[in-house]
Structure formats: C-alpha cells, structure tokens
Design an enzyme around this catalytic site. Structure first.
Site, PDB file in Angstrom:
ATOM      1  N   ARG A  71       0.828  -1.212   0.000  1.00  0.00           N
ATOM      2  CA  ARG A  71       0.000   0.000   0.000  1.00  0.00           C
ATOM      3  C   ARG A  71       0.861   1.261   0.000  1.00  0.00           C
ATOM      4  O   ARG A  71       1.885   1.337   0.670  1.00  0.00           O
ATOM      5  CB  ARG A  71      -0.933   0.018   1.221  1.00  0.00           C
ATOM      6  N   ARG A 112      -1.078  -7.125  13.433  1.00  0.00           N
ATOM      7  CA  ARG A 112      -2.469  -6.690  13.252  1.00  0.00           C
ATOM      8  C   ARG A 112      -3.358  -7.866  12.849  1.00  0.00           C
ATOM      9  O   ARG A 112      -4.497  -7.992  13.318  1.00  0.00           O
ATOM     10  CB  ARG A 112      -2.550  -5.589  12.193  1.00  0.00           C
TER      11      ARG A 112
END
Length: 288
Positions: free
Chosen positions: A179, A234
C-alpha cells in the site's frame, strides 16, 4: 463527550429502550466507559434506503488490507450514503496534532487496537458532523472490531447487513506491504502485483497493482503501520479479537460472507450480484 448519539433513532420509547440497554451493557465497565453511555441523547441519523428498498445501515468486516475501504467506498457512491472508515478517522486525528495524537501514534505503530473509548469518541464526532450536513444512512468500515463494540452498536441502532470480506492471509500480507499513499492528494494506491497459480484443484488469483497517475508517482509514501512485522501483528490481533464478531452477526442472520475471487475487476461484479445490486449499476450506467 458524545457517544454514537447520531446513530440513535427518534422513535420515542425505542430510543429510551436503547439508552437503557447500552447503560446495562456498560454497567461492568470502568468509570471512564460509564461516562460514554451517560452522554447519549435523542439525536437521530435519518435512514437511507437502497434501490431494493432496504435500509442502508451496513457494516463491512474483514482483516486489515482485505479491501473494506475500496468496496465500501464504491458502494457508498453507488447508493448515495456516507462511507465512514474508523481507520481514516484515526489517521485524521493523528495528522491533526491534537491531544490524542501521541497516544494514537504509539498504538498504531505497534499494530494494536485503538481503545473502545477513543474509537467511539471519533465515530460519534464524525456522525454528528455528517448529520449537521444532512447525511443519512451509513456504511461503517472498521467498526465494530470487538464483541463489546458490536453490543454497543446493537444497543443504539439496527444494522441491516454485515458484509464479511475474506481473503487468504499471504495475499493480505502482500497487499498491506504494497500500500502507498500520495503525500499530496491523499490518494490510495498499491504497488503489489499478486499472481498466484492454481494448484491441486484450488483456483489461482491475480491482482494487478493499483498504480498512481504520473503526477503522484514521485510523492508516494508508505504508512508507518504497513511494515511486515506490524501487519502480521495486526492480523494476529484481528484473528484473536475480531473474528468472534463474525459469529455475533452470523447468529443474528445478518452476516454475508464474501470470498474475494481476485482484484476489483473480478470481485466487484460478483459482490454486486451477492448484494442483489447488479441490475442497479447497469441501469445507472445506461442513464449516465
């Protein structure tokens, strides 16, 4: 401090019942959490119906990097309802240099979940601002992430549909690491090219990179929480704490599970079909 008060419907006794429920839900919480429930009031967020006549109060679930923002944003444009991503709210608060910024920076950089109190505070303020502008309905992205958050949300509004996007973990990791954000315009892009060959009867998967236009190419930055170590943490936390939320909504008959077959060109038409919205997009395109 307002707590999701823009989610409350002006239904008279229903609103009072919702307040009673949320106070009971939080009855065993800390004193700080109790202050959250005490600030709820009668403000309401008008409802919006989609082309099929359903109330659009939707939630998007899924692991970090699965594409919740991408597809929720597209549906937001298609249906004319606001897309509210709690991740964006956190990043906006981080860039604001407000009093919460240092604490949030530490939490985000470690890949940990932001506390219920902070998330609910940010979401409440966003909904109040939207109501003041005349927004109606919503597509939530990134909330709820825990059973506790789901119970709080259920206590103040009726979620119509919960879309659970699913994607294999190795692809999620590659997508997150790839990203990029344009430091100038804030556009989101992805430099990862995912090309997995099918084996032993399992289908392959191809996702082309989402590259920026030339004027953004030299201004791309990587989010501080998109390192391999943080992304893995995460994902671990999501699997540990957030997946039970899926069962919470599955048991209530509100969960639509959708396995992404590939990138946007492959997945978007099939998602519309799963949502029974495919004919609406065709009609919109013909009218444009």
């Amino acid at each position: 401090m307002a707590v999701l008060k823009s989610l409350l419907r002006s239904r008279g006794s229903t609103t009072c019942s919702s307040l009673t429920y949320i106070r009971r839900t939080l009855s065993t919480a800390s004193e700080t959490d109790l202050k959250l429930s005490s600030s709820l009031n009668h403000m309401s967020l008008p409802l919006r119906k989609d082309p099929k006549g359903r109330i659009v109060q939707w939630v998007f679930l899924g692991c970090p990097g699965v594409g919740k923002g991408t597809y929720a944003s597209r549906l937001s444009s298609l249906l004319g309802v606001p897309h509210i991503a709690t991740g964006d709210l956190v990043r906006e608060e981080l860039s604001s240099s407000g009093p919460l910024a240092p604490k949030l920076a530490e939490i985000v950089n470690q890949g940990k979940l932001v506390s219920d109190e902070i998330i609910i505070n940010l979401l409440s303020k966003r909904l109040e601002a939207g109501e003041a502008k005349g927004e109606s309905g919503f597509i939530l992205d990134g909330f709820p992430r825990t059973i506790r958050q789901a119970e709080i949300l259920e206590g103040v509004t009726d979620i119509d549909l919960v879309v659970n996007l699913k994607l294999r973990e190795d692809v999620l990791l590659a997508k997150c690491i790839g990203r990029r954000i344009c430091s100038d315009c804030g556009g989101n892009y992805n430099v990862a090219c995912i090309d997995i060959k099918g084996e032993n009867g399992s289908p392959g998967m191809y996702m082309a990179p989402l590259l920026p236009p030339p004027h953004c190419a030299s201004k791309l930055i990587t989010r501080s929480d998109d390192t391999e170590e943080v992304v893995k943490e995460r994902l671990r936390i999501y699997n540990e704490m957030s997946q039970p939320v899926e069962e919470f909504y599955r048991s209530r008959g509100k969960l639509l599970e959708f396995n992404l077959p590939g990138g946007i060109p492959e997945s978007w038409p099939k998602l519309l079909q799963a949502l029974n919205l495919d004919d609406h997009e065709v009609k919109q395109s013909a009218a444009a």
